[in-house]
Design a protein around this motif. Structure first.
Motif, PDB file in Angstrom:
ATOM      1  N   HIS A 162       0.735  -0.946  -0.052  1.00  0.00           N
ATOM      2  CA  HIS A 162      -0.057  -0.015   0.062  1.00  0.00           C
ATOM      3  C   HIS A 162       0.893   1.350  -0.189  1.00  0.00           C
ATOM      4  CE1 HIS A 162      -3.770  -2.166   0.678  1.00  0.00           C
ATOM      5  NE2 HIS A 162      -3.032  -3.041   1.641  1.00  0.00           N
ATOM      6  N   CYS A 225      -1.340  -3.425   5.865  1.00  0.00           N
ATOM      7  CA  CYS A 225      -2.634  -2.645   6.226  1.00  0.00           C
ATOM      8  C   CYS A 225      -3.232  -3.930   6.927  1.00  0.00           C
ATOM      9  CB  CYS A 225      -3.274  -2.105   4.866  1.00  0.00           C
ATOM     10  SG  CYS A 225      -5.153  -1.586   5.500  1.00  0.00           S
ATOM     11  N   THR A 227      -7.429  -4.639   7.899  1.00  0.00           N
ATOM     12  CA  THR A 227      -8.713  -4.113   7.361  1.00  0.00           C
ATOM     13  C   THR A 227      -9.533  -4.724   8.179  1.00  0.00           C
ATOM     14  OG1 THR A 227      -7.631  -3.778   5.008  1.00  0.00           O
ATOM     15  CG2 THR A 227     -10.309  -4.038   5.509  1.00  0.00           C
ATOM     16  N   VAL A 229     -13.658  -5.550   7.817  1.00  0.00           N
ATOM     17  CA  VAL A 229     -14.931  -5.375   6.916  1.00  0.00           C
ATOM     18  C   VAL A 229     -16.074  -5.610   7.912  1.00  0.00           C
ATOM     19  CG1 VAL A 229     -16.404  -6.458   4.993  1.00  0.00           C
ATOM     20  CG2 VAL A 229     -14.038  -6.388   4.895  1.00  0.00           C
ATOM     21  N   ASP A 266      -0.863  -8.125   4.559  1.00  0.00           N
ATOM     22  CA  ASP A 266      -2.019  -7.501   5.166  1.00  0.00           C
ATOM     23  C   ASP A 266      -2.829  -8.408   6.239  1.00  0.00           C
ATOM     24  OD1 ASP A 266      -1.256  -5.491   3.823  1.00  0.00           O
ATOM     25  OD2 ASP A 266      -3.303  -5.165   2.696  1.00  0.00           O
ATOM     26  N   LEU A 268      -7.094  -9.319   7.531  1.00  0.00           N
ATOM     27  CA  LEU A 268      -8.700  -9.001   7.232  1.00  0.00           C
ATOM     28  C   LEU A 268      -9.312  -9.769   8.176  1.00  0.00           C
ATOM     29  CD1 LEU A 268     -10.663  -8.002   5.170  1.00  0.00           C
ATOM     30  CD2 LEU A 268     -10.621  -9.970   3.972  1.00  0.00           C
ATOM     31  N   LEU A 308      -8.682  -3.879  15.690  1.00  0.00           N
ATOM     32  CA  LEU A 308      -7.493  -3.238  14.959  1.00  0.00           C
ATOM     33  C   LEU A 308      -6.524  -2.748  16.027  1.00  0.00           C
ATOM     34  CD1 LEU A 308      -9.449  -0.971  12.408  1.00  0.00           C
ATOM     35  CD2 LEU A 308      -8.149  -2.935  12.028  1.00  0.00           C
ATOM     36  N   LYS A 316      -4.367   1.205   9.215  1.00  0.00           N
ATOM     37  CA  LYS A 316      -5.699   0.707   9.770  1.00  0.00           C
ATOM     38  C   LYS A 316      -7.016   1.103   8.985  1.00  0.00           C
ATOM     39  CE  LYS A 316      -3.317  -0.358  14.067  1.00  0.00           C
ATOM     40  NZ  LYS A 316      -3.469  -0.212  15.575  1.00  0.00           N
ATOM     41  N   GLN A 317      -7.697   0.359   8.554  1.00  0.00           N
ATOM     42  CA  GLN A 317      -9.152   0.791   8.086  1.00  0.00           C
ATOM     43  C   GLN A 317     -10.353  -0.108   8.485  1.00  0.00           C
ATOM     44  OE1 GLN A 317      -9.752   0.756   3.908  1.00  0.00           O
ATOM     45  NE2 GLN A 317      -8.523  -1.115   3.441  1.00  0.00           N
ATOM     46  N   VAL A 319     -13.928  -0.849   6.520  1.00  0.00           N
ATOM     47  CA  VAL A 319     -14.668  -1.079   5.440  1.00  0.00           C
ATOM     48  C   VAL A 319     -15.939  -1.445   5.772  1.00  0.00           C
ATOM     49  CG1 VAL A 319     -15.062  -1.968   3.139  1.00  0.00           C
ATOM     50  CG2 VAL A 319     -12.734  -1.479   3.707  1.00  0.00           C
ATOM     51  N   ASN A 366     -14.059   3.773   5.334  1.00  0.00           N
ATOM     52  CA  ASN A 366     -14.680   3.880   4.004  1.00  0.00           C
ATOM     53  C   ASN A 366     -16.081   3.192   4.069  1.00  0.00           C
ATOM     54  OD1 ASN A 366     -12.072   5.236   3.022  1.00  0.00           O
ATOM     55  ND2 ASN A 366     -11.148   3.115   2.750  1.00  0.00           N
ATOM     56  N   PHE A 407      -9.267  -0.827  -3.118  1.00  0.00           N
ATOM     57  CA  PHE A 407      -8.358  -1.415  -2.671  1.00  0.00           C
ATOM     58  C   PHE A 407      -6.968  -1.526  -3.322  1.00  0.00           C
ATOM     59  CE2 PHE A 407      -6.071  -4.772  -0.641  1.00  0.00           C
ATOM     60  CZ  PHE A 407      -6.108  -4.683   0.695  1.00  0.00           C
TER      61      PHE A 407
END
Length: 416
Positions: A162, A225, A227, A229, A266, A268, A308, A316-317, A319, A366, A407
Motif C-alpha cells: 500500500h 494494512c 482491514t 470489513v 495484510d 483481514l 485493530l 488501519k481501516q 470498510v 470507508n 483497494f
C-alpha cells in the motif's frame, strides 16, 4: 517404437462433468442469504442445505440447458428417470470425494431453538434428515471465482504494497535520492554521488569520493494494512425487493482471496453488525445469512476497534458495507435500545462519538452505502469527513468494482 492412441472418452456422463464448473453453477444456491428472489432458479429450495435440496439444485442445473453442451444435453435428455437419479447420486458422491461438501446426518434430538450470529431463526429440520456442509475448499474456490468475476486479471504485488506519502531506501526507484545513511539499501545514485564530489573538490583527477558524497535512490515506502470489513446483516439487506446481502458476501470473499494471494502482509477480519455485533472468521462469510432485524452501527465500530487495536500494522481501516441507518444501540447494562423510524438523535450522537474515537486512533472508515436516502447520505458523508475516509453511494451490482478497485489502487494514506 511405443505409440499412444487417443480415442473418444466413452465413460458415463457424470464422470465427464467438471466439479468446479458444477460448483460455480450451484454458487447461488450455496451462497443463499435468505432472499426469496422470484427470478432465481433455486427459489423454492429456501437455501436449506439438506441433501434433497442439493440433489434438486443439481437437477435444475442439468435441466437448465446452459450448463451442458449440446451433445451432453442430448445424452442427458435421452436418459430414463432412474438413470438421471443415478447420475445425480454419482455427482453428489463425486462432490463428497472431492472434498467440496461434507455430509452429516441430522440428529433427532437437535433443534434450532435459537439463531446463531448473522442467521435468521429457522424451524428445526425433520428428524433424521441428511444435511451437508460446504467445505473450506469450496469457500476458497468460490472466493476465487468471485474475485475473477469482479476484477479479472490481477497484477503482481508483494508484502506491504500500500502506497504512502513517505519514502524509504529500496530497489524500486521513485526518481529522488538522498545521502546514504548506515543501514540503507545500497542502491547507489551514481550521478548524485559524483556531483557531490565534484562540487566539493572541483573538476580534477583522481576524484576523491568521501562517505558524505554517497547518495542512494529512494523508493516509495509501502506499508501493510489491517482491514476490518463491517458487514450489515440486518433484515433490511434482503427487503425492498432486492438482495443486497449476497453481493456483499461475494465482495468480502473476493477481498479475502485478494489479500491472501496478493497482499500477504495484510490482515483481514470480518465483523457482522445487526441488533448487536460480533467478529466472525472470514472463512465463514459464505455461510452467513441475514438477521436479526436492526442496525447497531456503534457496536460494530466498537468490535472493529478492538480488533485493530491488537494489530501491529502501520495502516488501519474499516470498510463498512451497509444499506440502513443506525437504528440500535447497546446500553451500558447490556440491553439493546431500538428505533427503526428515522435517525434517532440518541443513536446518531452515540454512533458519531464512536466514529470520533476511530479518528483519534487514526483509523480510516470507508463506507459503501447501498441506499440513496438523503438524510442517510448526509450521515455517511459526515462519518467519512470525520475519519478522512471515502463514501461510495453504490448499488449491489457495482459494489465489488468500487470496493476492490479502491483497494487495488492503494490510495490510502497513513495519517500521522
Amino acid at each position: 517404437m511405443k505409440r499412444t492412441r487417443y480415442t473418444k472418452f466413452n465413460g458415463d456422463l457424470a464422470s465427464s462433468l467438471g466439479l468446479e464448473d458444477l460448483m460455480e453453477a450451484l454458487s447461488d444456491f450455496l451462497l443463499d442469504s435468505g432472499f426469496q428472489d422470484p427470478m432465481s432458479q433455486f427459489q423454492e429450495l429456501d437455501g436449506d442445505h439438506n441433501m434433497e435440496n442439493l440433489r434438486e439444485a443439481i437437477r435444475q442445473v442439468l435441466e437448465d440447458g446452459s450448463f451442458l453442451d449440446m451433445e451432453a444435453q442430448e445424452q442427458y435428455e435421452a436418459m430414463s428417470e432412474e438413470q438421471r437419479e443415478e447420475m445425480i447420486d454419482q455427482l453428489v458422491e463425486r462432490l463428497e470425494q472431492g472434498n467440496f461438501i461434507q455430509q452429516e446426518q441430522g440428529d433427532p434430538s437437535e433443534t434450532q431453538s435459537s439463531s446463531g450470529p448473522g442467521e435468521i431463526q429457522q424451524p428445526a429440520p425433520p428428524q433424521g434428515e441428511a444435511r451437508f456442509n460446504v467445505t473450506d475448499k469450496s469457500m476458497d474456490f468460490l472466493s476465487y471465482k468471485s474475485l475473477r468475476d469482479l476484477l479479472g486479471g490481477m497484477g503482481r504485488a508483494n508484502m506491504g504494497r500500500h502506497d504512502t506519502r513517505y519514502e524509504a531506501s529500496g530497489i524500486e526507484s521513485s526518481g529522488s535520492s538522498k545521502p546514504y545513511e548506515f543501514g540503507d539499501t545500497m542502491n547507489l545514485d551514481v550521478n548524485a554521488t559524483l556531483s557531490s564530489a565534484l562540487q566539493r573538490e572541483g573538476l580534477g583527477l583522481p576524484l576523491n569520493i568521501e562517505y558524505s558524497d554517497l547518495h542512494i535512490h529512494q523508493s516509495e515506502y509501502q506499508s501493510s494494512c489491517a482491514t476490518v470489513v463491517m458487514l450489515d446483516c440486518s433484515h433490511s439487506m434482503i427487503l425492498y425487493g432486492e438482495d443486497r446481502f449476497t453481493p456483499a458476501k461475494r465482495v468480502a470473499m473476493a477481498l479475502s482471496h485478494l489479500i491472501r494471494t496478493q497482499f500477504p502482509g495484510d490482515s483481514l477480519h470480518l465483523v457482522l453488525f445487526h441488533d448487536s455485533a460480533e467478529e466472525m472468521p472470514i472463512q465463514q462469510v459464505a455461510r452467513v445469512r441475514v438477521g436479526p432485524w436492526y442496525t447497531n452501527t456503534r457496536e460494530g465500530l466498537r468490535v472493529a476497534q478492538r480488533i485493530l487495536a491488537r494489530s501491529n500494522k502501520d495502516m488501519k481501516q474499516i470498510v463498512m458495507i451497509t444499506d440502513g441507518k443506525p437504528s440500535a444501540l447497546t446500553l451500558p447494562d447490556g440491553r439493546i435500545y431500538k428505533n427503526a423510524f428515522g435517525l434517532d438523535p440518541i443513536v446518531l450522537s452515540e454512533t458519531l462519538e464512536e466514529v470520533a474515537r476511530c479518528k483519534r486512533a487514526s483509523i480510516v472508515i470507508n463506507t459503501f452505502m447501498l441506499a440513496q436516502d438523503f438524510a442517510l447520505m448526509q450521515f455517511v458523508q459526515k462519518v467519512s469527513a470525520m475519519c478522512r475516509g471515502k463514501a461510495y453511494f453504490t448499488t449491489p451490482d457495482k459494489l465489488g468494482s468500487y470496493l476492490l478497485m479502491d483497494f487495488m489502487n492503494r490510495r490510502m494514506k497513513t495519517i500521522h
